[in-house]
Design an enzyme around this catalytic site. Structure first.
Site, PDB file in Angstrom:
ATOM      1  CB  VAL A  57       8.598  -9.023  -3.782  1.00 62.94           C
ATOM      2  CG1 VAL A  57       7.830  -9.863  -4.800  1.00 62.94           C
ATOM      3  CG2 VAL A  57       9.733  -8.263  -4.458  1.00 62.94           C
ATOM      4  CB  CYS A  58       2.932  -8.320  -2.122  1.00 62.86           C
ATOM      5  SG  CYS A  58       2.992  -7.287  -0.655  1.00 62.86           S
ATOM      6  CG  LEU A  59       4.831 -14.131  -5.473  1.00 61.16           C
ATOM      7  CD1 LEU A  59       3.926 -13.545  -6.562  1.00 61.16           C
ATOM      8  CD2 LEU A  59       6.192 -14.488  -6.070  1.00 61.16           C
TER       9      LEU A  59
END
Length: 221
Positions: A57-59
């Site tokens: 998850v890219c956040l």
């Protein structure tokens, strides 16, 4: 407690509407001084630039995406709820095409908007595939939730599919249903309609297998 599992429902008006998305959250020993680790149960599907098939998850809040200081994890104020709200509002949004690095600058231009519409069509198809995956392999201890969710939303899901196959743009099913076509909204592509028709039949079969009454949707194209 250092392991959690969250279920998010795709919001109306997005290509993720009525979908069910599961995230596993691990709180490291350094928490809250370090952000949690979040894993997306993708089923091997890529339906957003920020959510990888591998589960990554890219956040910015998770420090897995480079951003300004105001968006990174802050031990004094950042929370798990903030992460979940960011996933639902900023990741599973109306125009996920803009989440691609540099692509947000294209929105508002003719070419960018056309690409965004096409991207949304593909996202909805993958969202339908994710529904099939979750119905066939629901996360452990969430079997009842999965069945309840899709039982409750079956009519909305199938009505949206039929509205899109009639030409409505992805994301406007609720606004367009019952009113025919909106003359101000461009129709969906032919290729999208063909693929969706095939997926719809698989969805009906999967829902029926779960004991969800789909008799009124049988045979609809």
């Amino acid at each position: 407690m250092d392991l959690l599992r969250a279920a998010l429902v795709g919001a109306p008006g997005t290509p993720y509407h009525d979908g069910l998305f599961f995230f596993d959250i691990y709180l490291p020993p350094e928490y809250p001084y370090e952000p949690p680790s979040v894993y997306y149960q993708s089923g091997g599907l890529r339906l957003n630039p920020n959510l990888y098939e591998s589960g990554k998850v890219c956040l910015s809040l998770l420090n897995t995406w480079t951003s300004s200081d105001t968006e990174v994890w802050n031990p004094g104020s950042s929370t798990i709820l903030q992460i979940l709200l960011s996933l639902q509002a900023l990741v599973l949004n109306e125009k996920p095409y803009s989440n691609e690095a540099g692509y947000n600058k294209q929105l508002g231009r003719a070419g960018g908007e056309t690409n965004s519409v096409s991207y949304n069509e593909n996202v909805f198809l993958v969202t339908c595939q994710s529904m099939l995956y979750i119905l066939r392999k629901p996360p452990k201890h969430f079997e009842a939730l999965v069945k309840e969710h899709f039982s409750k939303n079956a009519e909305t899901i199938f009505s949206a599919c039929n509205t899109y196959m009639e030409g409505a743009r992805v994301g406007c099913a609720l606004e367009c249903s019952g009113n025919g076509h909106d003359e101000h909204i461009e129709g969906s592509s032919t290729g999208f309609k063909i693929m969706l028709a095939k997926l719809l039949q698989k969805l009906v079969e999967a829902f029926s297998y779960q004991g969800i009454d789909c008799s009124r949707f049988q045979g609809k194209k």
